[in-house]
Design an enzyme around this catalytic site. Structure first.
Site, short mmCIF file in Angstrom:
data_model
loop_
_atom_site.label_atom_id
_atom_site.label_comp_id
_atom_site.label_asym_id
_atom_site.label_seq_id
_atom_site.Cartn_x
_atom_site.Cartn_y
_atom_site.Cartn_z
N HIS A 1 -2.70 2.96 4.81
CA HIS A 1 -1.35 3.04 4.28
C HIS A 1 -0.86 4.08 3.44
O HIS A 1 -1.62 4.92 3.21
CB HIS A 1 -1.31 1.48 3.11
CG HIS A 1 -2.61 1.87 2.42
ND1 HIS A 1 -2.69 2.33 1.06
CD2 HIS A 1 -4.20 1.36 2.71
CE1 HIS A 1 -3.83 2.29 0.53
NE2 HIS A 1 -4.56 1.73 1.26
N GLU B 1 -8.40 3.55 6.81
CA GLU B 1 -9.52 3.12 6.38
C GLU B 1 -10.10 1.97 7.84
O GLU B 1 -9.60 0.79 7.57
CB GLU B 1 -9.28 2.03 5.31
CG GLU B 1 -8.00 1.30 5.11
CD GLU B 1 -7.93 0.45 3.67
OE1 GLU B 1 -8.74 -0.30 3.28
OE2 GLU B 1 -7.01 0.53 2.90
N ASP C 1 -15.15 -0.38 -2.57
CA ASP C 1 -13.71 0.07 -2.18
C ASP C 1 -13.31 0.32 -3.71
O ASP C 1 -13.43 -0.66 -4.61
CB ASP C 1 -13.11 -0.69 -1.46
CG ASP C 1 -11.82 -0.23 -0.94
OD1 ASP C 1 -11.22 0.85 -1.75
OD2 ASP C 1 -11.00 -0.92 -0.15
N GLU D 1 -13.42 4.69 4.10
CA GLU D 1 -12.01 5.05 3.74
C GLU D 1 -11.92 6.44 3.13
O GLU D 1 -12.83 6.72 2.11
CB GLU D 1 -11.34 3.71 2.75
CG GLU D 1 -9.85 4.22 2.19
CD GLU D 1 -9.29 3.22 1.77
OE1 GLU D 1 -10.07 2.28 1.02
OE2 GLU D 1 -8.19 3.06 1.54
N HIS E 1 0.26 0.34 -1.82
CA HIS E 1 0.41 0.12 -0.15
C HIS E 1 1.89 0.46 0.01
O HIS E 1 2.81 -0.34 -0.26
CB HIS E 1 0.08 -1.26 0.00
CG HIS E 1 -1.26 -1.63 0.32
ND1 HIS E 1 -1.69 -2.65 -0.30
CD2 HIS E 1 -2.20 -0.90 0.53
CE1 HIS E 1 -3.47 -2.78 0.15
NE2 HIS E 1 -3.43 -1.31 0.61
N ASP F 1 -7.96 6.43 -2.97
CA ASP F 1 -8.35 5.29 -2.52
C ASP F 1 -9.55 5.62 -1.60
O ASP F 1 -9.31 6.45 -0.61
CB ASP F 1 -7.36 4.42 -1.76
CG ASP F 1 -7.49 3.20 -1.35
OD1 ASP F 1 -8.72 2.55 -1.62
OD2 ASP F 1 -6.79 2.71 -0.84
MN MN Z 1 -9.64 1.08 -0.48
MN MN Z 2 -6.70 1.32 0.89
#
Ligand code: MN
Ligand code: MN
Length: 296
Positions: A155, A188, A84, A279, A163, A95
């Site tokens: 998010h 995600e 990640d 994600e 976030h 992200d």
């Molecule tokens: Mn992530």
């Molecule tokens: Mn994330």
């Protein structure tokens, strides 16, 4: 969203995607988790971005927030490996995450998370209720015979804010809030062989600035100055110990006691289920066009 910010989100997404591809090529049996982590972080800078948070490589029943310390000795063998990573360009964030099964036993689990993400992306349009995204993820993962992790979620992505609202659930949580124009967010899904709940467990190695306050100790003050250069985004214990040695650990303890920083311990599936994650980051522009910024 002005044009410059829009371009920054697109650029951050593209660099994330390239760094993820590079990272995937390094997750092989016999390679070191620490070295892989640091090579990916270096790659992010080379591509013209900065890490929006330290590279996380979480194995097996660890779902998230595992970030290698500078003397981590993990070697990739038969783990299920979630990579990640996040990149920012002037605070605009990409992200993205991908899971590689080195065991040869959890191919379906990885596919369940990946497919859940693909299906969720298909329903991303202005007007979709958040619960519909959650239901799509839940139904897809269940169709493979696994459970979604219910207390992890997608998010909103703000400028220098990893976030923010909205929360995009991985199950039907009944939230009728709708996707709107001018929104940036990450979806995600996490699939697991376990019950689908994670809890904090183990030594925290990821931190984030919480409240600015004066500190007396010169050592802590020096470390805090470095922390301020991360611009309120999450950072790794390793980044600081590489620079300040054991002084960094002293400072982190003090800053945590003073609630100046917040710590994020690893998140582990509570029934010891194996976890896979996928994600992408998405931007809906002012006209309602949808861009998956982290797809290649
Ligand atoms: Mn992530
Ligand atoms: Mn994330």
């Amino acid at each position: 969203m002005n044009e410059q910010i829009k371009q920054d989100f697109i650029k951050a997404g593209k660099i994330s995607a390239e760094a993820l591809e590079y990272g995937k090529s390094l997750i092989k049996k016999g390679n070191s988790l620490l070295e892989t982590t640091e090579l990916i972080e270096k790659k992010i800078f080379e591509l013209g971005g900065k890490p929006a948070f330290p590279v996380q490589i979480s194995c097996d029943d660890i779902a998230a927030h595992f970030c290698a310390i500078e003397d981590d000795t993990t070697i990739f063998e038969n783990q299920v490996v979630c990579l990640d990573l996040g990149v920012h360009v002037n605070g605009a964030i990409g992200d993205t995450a991908y899971t590689i099964d080195l065991s040869g036993k959890y191919d379906d689990l990885v596919k369940a998370a990946q497919k859940a993400l693909e299906e969720a992306l298909k329903v991303v349009v202005v007007g979709t209720e958040l619960r519909e995204i959650g239901k799509t993820i839940q139904d897809t993962i269940k169709s493979y015979g696994f459970n979604p992790v219910r207390n992890l979620s997608g998010h909103g992505l703000g400028l220098y804010d990893i976030h923010t609202s909205p929360t995009l659930p991985n199950f039907d949580n009944g939230d009728k809030t709708k996707l709107t124009k001018d929104m940036t967010f990450a979806i995600e899904p996490f699939s697991t062989t376990g019950a689908g709940v994670v809890g904090e467990k183990g030594h925290p190695t990821v931190f984030m600035m919480q409240h600015k306050k004066p500190v007396r100790s010169p050592i802590t003050r020096e470390v805090l100055k470095e922390i301020e250069s991360y611009e309120n985004l999450p950072f790794a214990e390793r980044w600081l110990t590489r620079k300040f040695g054991a002084k960094a650990n002293f400072a982190l303890r003090e800053l945590n006691q003073l609630s100046i920083i917040h710590q994020f311990p690893p998140l582990v599936e509570t029934s010891k289920g194996i976890v896979a994650q996928a994600e992408h980051s998405i931007m809906i522009d002012d006209e309602g066009n949808v861009f998956v910024t982290t797809s290649l």
